[in-house]
Design a protein around this motif. Structure first.
Motif, mmCIF file in Angstrom:
data_model
loop_
_atom_site.group_PDB
_atom_site.id
_atom_site.type_symbol
_atom_site.label_atom_id
_atom_site.label_comp_id
_atom_site.label_asym_id
_atom_site.label_seq_id
_atom_site.Cartn_x
_atom_site.Cartn_y
_atom_site.Cartn_z
ATOM 1 N N ASN A 26 21.763 37.808 42.949
ATOM 2 C CA ASN A 26 20.969 37.623 44.164
ATOM 3 C C ASN A 26 19.833 38.635 44.299
ATOM 4 O O ASN A 26 19.569 39.145 45.373
ATOM 5 C CB ASN A 26 21.872 37.667 45.405
ATOM 6 N N TRP A 27 19.177 38.912 43.200
ATOM 7 C CA TRP A 27 18.018 39.793 43.228
ATOM 8 C C TRP A 27 16.996 39.268 42.232
ATOM 9 O O TRP A 27 17.230 39.260 41.034
ATOM 10 C CB TRP A 27 18.416 41.226 42.870
ATOM 11 N N ARG A 28 15.858 38.807 42.747
ATOM 12 C CA ARG A 28 14.820 38.231 41.903
ATOM 13 C C ARG A 28 14.317 39.257 40.896
ATOM 14 O O ARG A 28 14.216 40.438 41.200
ATOM 15 C CB ARG A 28 13.668 37.738 42.775
ATOM 16 N N ARG A 29 14.040 38.811 39.707
ATOM 17 C CA ARG A 29 13.563 39.605 38.574
ATOM 18 C C ARG A 29 14.648 40.426 37.883
ATOM 19 O O ARG A 29 14.352 41.177 36.968
ATOM 20 C CB ARG A 29 12.405 40.518 38.960
ATOM 21 N N ALA A 30 15.899 40.334 38.318
ATOM 22 C CA ALA A 30 16.975 41.038 37.613
ATOM 23 C C ALA A 30 17.148 40.373 36.249
ATOM 24 O O ALA A 30 17.122 39.147 36.139
ATOM 25 C CB ALA A 30 18.269 40.966 38.410
ATOM 26 N N PRO A 31 17.328 41.160 35.196
ATOM 27 C CA PRO A 31 17.473 40.571 33.860
ATOM 28 C C PRO A 31 18.847 39.941 33.657
ATOM 29 O O PRO A 31 19.823 40.334 34.288
ATOM 30 C CB PRO A 31 17.279 41.755 32.926
ATOM 31 N N GLY A 32 18.907 38.972 32.759
ATOM 32 C CA GLY A 32 20.170 38.387 32.339
ATOM 33 C C GLY A 32 20.690 39.200 31.164
ATOM 34 O O GLY A 32 20.633 40.432 31.182
ATOM 35 N N HIS A 33 21.176 38.518 30.123
ATOM 36 C CA HIS A 33 21.536 39.207 28.887
ATOM 37 C C HIS A 33 21.311 38.273 27.703
ATOM 38 O O HIS A 33 21.085 37.081 27.868
ATOM 39 C CB HIS A 33 22.963 39.774 28.936
ATOM 40 N N ALA A 34 21.370 38.833 26.509
ATOM 41 C CA ALA A 34 20.956 38.123 25.294
ATOM 42 C C ALA A 34 21.816 36.915 24.946
ATOM 43 O O ALA A 34 21.358 36.022 24.233
ATOM 44 C CB ALA A 34 20.934 39.090 24.116
ATOM 45 N N GLU A 35 23.047 36.848 25.422
ATOM 46 C CA GLU A 35 23.932 35.744 25.053
ATOM 47 C C GLU A 35 23.916 34.580 26.051
ATOM 48 O O GLU A 35 24.720 33.664 25.950
ATOM 49 C CB GLU A 35 25.355 36.273 24.871
ATOM 50 N N LEU A 36 22.991 34.616 27.001
ATOM 51 C CA LEU A 36 22.832 33.488 27.921
ATOM 52 C C LEU A 36 21.932 32.448 27.263
ATOM 53 O O LEU A 36 20.839 32.762 26.804
ATOM 54 C CB LEU A 36 22.205 33.945 29.242
ATOM 55 N N VAL A 37 22.409 31.211 27.238
ATOM 56 C CA VAL A 37 21.678 30.112 26.617
ATOM 57 C C VAL A 37 21.216 29.161 27.720
ATOM 58 O O VAL A 37 22.013 28.724 28.552
ATOM 59 C CB VAL A 37 22.583 29.347 25.619
ATOM 60 N N GLN A 38 19.920 28.855 27.724
ATOM 61 C CA GLN A 38 19.370 27.972 28.742
ATOM 62 C C GLN A 38 19.881 26.552 28.536
ATOM 63 O O GLN A 38 19.876 26.026 27.426
ATOM 64 C CB GLN A 38 17.851 27.983 28.691
ATOM 65 N N ASP A 59 27.331 32.416 25.953
ATOM 66 C CA ASP A 59 27.990 32.079 24.690
ATOM 67 C C ASP A 59 29.281 32.862 24.485
ATOM 68 O O ASP A 59 30.167 32.414 23.769
ATOM 69 C CB ASP A 59 27.058 32.356 23.508
ATOM 70 N N ARG A 60 29.399 34.020 25.095
ATOM 71 C CA ARG A 60 30.576 34.856 24.891
ATOM 72 C C ARG A 60 31.757 34.422 25.760
ATOM 73 O O ARG A 60 32.857 34.215 25.257
ATOM 74 C CB ARG A 60 30.257 36.319 25.178
#
Length: 83
Positions: A26-38, A59-60
């Motif tokens: 719930n914070w705009r511009r916060a990064p995700g992580h490398a294993e998130l697949v769109q 993916d993990r």
């Protein structure tokens, strides 16, 4: 118990991997992580404007996430939507 309370209770029981647990929600511009697949996106109306909501899956650990890109709402951003 309301549907939203039940959903929140269920989400608290989910085991997130370490990278998912580190995502600031719930914070705009916060990064995700490398294993998130769109997995896709959609447009939704928020009053007079349209925002884009993009769905991701880890993916993990398999956790499903949505990222709401609403420039008018600083508290949009990442949210867990299930598995």
């Amino acid at each position: 118990m309301s549907k939203e309370q039940a959903r929140q209770s269920e989400l608290k029981k989910m085991d997130l991997c370490e990278p998912c647990a580190g995502i600031q929600r719930n914070w705009r511009r916060a990064p995700g992580h490398a294993e998130l697949v769109q997995r896709g996106n959609r447009k939704e109306e928020r009053g007079a404007r349209t925002v884009t909501i993009t769905r991701y899956e880890c993916d993990r650990c398999g956790t499903a996430w949505e990222y709401e890109n609403d420039k008018a709402n600083l508290h949009a951003g990442w949210s867990v939507v299930g598995r």
